[in-house]
Design an enzyme around this catalytic site. Structure first.
Site, PDB file in Angstrom:
ATOM      1  N   HIS A 190       2.539   3.445   9.085  1.00  0.00           N
ATOM      2  CA  HIS A 190       3.210   2.135   9.096  1.00  0.00           C
ATOM      3  C   HIS A 190       4.489   2.155   8.277  1.00  0.00           C
ATOM      4  CE1 HIS A 190       1.207   1.252   5.195  1.00  0.00           C
ATOM      5  NE2 HIS A 190       2.138   0.326   5.051  1.00  0.00           N
TER       6      HIS A 190
ATOM      7  N   SER B  31       0.826  -1.209   0.000  1.00  0.00           N
ATOM      8  CA  SER B  31       0.000   0.000   0.000  1.00  0.00           C
ATOM      9  C   SER B  31       0.860   1.259   0.000  1.00  0.00           C
ATOM     10  CB  SER B  31      -0.949  -0.002   1.195  1.00  0.00           C
ATOM     11  OG  SER B  31      -0.229  -0.115   2.411  1.00  0.00           O
ATOM     12  N   GLU B  32       2.010   1.224   0.674  1.00  0.00           N
ATOM     13  CA  GLU B  32       2.929   2.354   0.657  1.00  0.00           C
ATOM     14  C   GLU B  32       4.375   1.868   0.592  1.00  0.00           C
ATOM     15  OE1 GLU B  32      -0.683   4.391   2.289  1.00  0.00           O
ATOM     16  OE2 GLU B  32       0.362   2.571   2.891  1.00  0.00           O
ATOM     17  N   THR B  33       5.184   2.648  -0.095  1.00  0.00           N
ATOM     18  CA  THR B  33       6.636   2.462  -0.095  1.00  0.00           C
ATOM     19  C   THR B  33       7.265   3.791   0.293  1.00  0.00           C
ATOM     20  OG1 THR B  33       6.631   0.715  -1.761  1.00  0.00           O
ATOM     21  CG2 THR B  33       8.660   1.970  -1.524  1.00  0.00           C
TER      22      THR B  33
ATOM     23  N   MET C 175       2.109   5.541  -2.715  1.00  0.00           N
ATOM     24  CA  MET C 175       1.203   4.444  -2.995  1.00  0.00           C
ATOM     25  C   MET C 175       1.431   4.014  -4.443  1.00  0.00           C
ATOM     26  SD  MET C 175      -2.318   5.696  -1.183  1.00  0.00           S
ATOM     27  CE  MET C 175      -2.557   5.521   0.579  1.00  0.00           C
TER      28      MET C 175
END
Length: 299
Positions: free
Chosen positions: A75, A46-48, A65
């Site tokens: 997170h 979902s995220e990097t 995203m």
């Protein structure tokens, strides 16, 4: 460049919310936005987070995203600082400054737990209209009778619709109409919906969790997320306003249970002395991490 896959808000592998983390050297420039979006899409989380050291105590971070850049991600921050610890760029029981698109914030490490500051809480809207409430519950696949306290749009870095349902059973039966939820989120200018049920056994000797949570953000190509730091920061403020959270006391939220990715998100709400306004409130989010993958990214 080094890249990692990290389970954030997890005390064991294959729990929590996985994030990609890419570490740049102090002399490296951030890749183009197109490349960073493509990397996020390739890693399929979902995220990097892309992290660059500025000095020994300061870092710059950008969050992507698979479809777009976002201002803040809880997170991915937890995961990024776990990676920085692994690289020897930060140490335990110390504090650091993090430059984000949502402003500068402090991140500290305490006995292995990573703790980050949220932005000042803001209530941006309240869903009191019966028609609007009916629309929200229809989109979420529940009835208006399942809803407890009034839903609100709250941000501690990213805006979410905070939706209280009366029981864990009602929470677990949520089945959103994702295209409709994406459209509704766009109308409210929200990332998505953070639904929760108060834990019926909260505060007992065997169960200290204050709430069970689920998070949905199809507007950003995320069906359901296993752990969301900013959303639980907003929920901390919501519960404080409703008398369920006390100042200077740690809270535990459980998320990801419906996905078989159990997550444990800690929060604490603090207030500047002598100031009773919401602007004086600071919320911190904390959690553990587990590194799963480490490798080289060739760009």
């Amino acid at each position: 460049m080094l890249f990692y896959i990290v389970d954030a808000f997890a005390d064991k592998p294959f729990g929590g919310n996985a994030a990609g983390v890419v570490i740049l050297g102090p002399c490296d420039e951030f890749p183009s936005d197109e490349i960073m979006i493509n990397v996020a899409a390739e890693l399929k989380y979902s995220e990097t987070a892309f992290v660059k050291p500025i000095s020994g105590s300061q870092f710059k971070i950008r969050y992507f995203m698979p479809a777009a850049e976002v201002d803040l991600c809880g997170h991915a921050t937890i995961g990024a600082f776990g990676v920085l610890m692994d690289c020897g760029l930060v140490r335990d029981n110390a504090a650091y400054l993090l430059d984000t698109r949502s402003g500068q914030r402090e991140v500290s490490l305490k006995d292995g737990l990573i703790i980050m500051d949220m932005s000042s809480p803001k209530v941006m809207a309240e869903i009191t209209s019966p028609a609007k409430l009916k629309e929200l519950t229809r989109v979420m696949g529940i009835s208006a009778g399942d809803v407890g306290m009034t839903p609100q749009l709250i941000s501690t870095g990213l805006p979410d619709i905070i939706l209280n349902v009366k029981t864990k059973e009602a929470l677990m039966k949520i089945k959103p109409d994702f295209p409709a939820l994406a459209k509704l989120s766009e109308e409210y200018q929200a990332v998505g919906v953070h639904a929760f049920a108060l834990n019926a056994n909260r505060g007992t000797a065997v169960d200290q969790a204050i709430a069970h949570c689920r998070n949905f953000a199809p507007l950003y190509a995320i069906g359901e997320e296993a752990a969301t730091g900013t959303s639980n920061g907003a929920l901390t403020f919501y519960l404080y306003k409703h008398g369920f959270v006390q100042e200077e006391k740690w809270n535990l939220f459980l998320q990801g249970e419906s996905m078989n990715r159990p997550s444990r998100i800690m929060s604490i709400l603090q207030r500047a002395p002598g100031d009773n306004t919401d602007q004086a409130i600071r919320i911190k989010i904390g959690g553990d991490y587990k590194i799963l993958v480490k490798g080289d990214l060739y760009l």
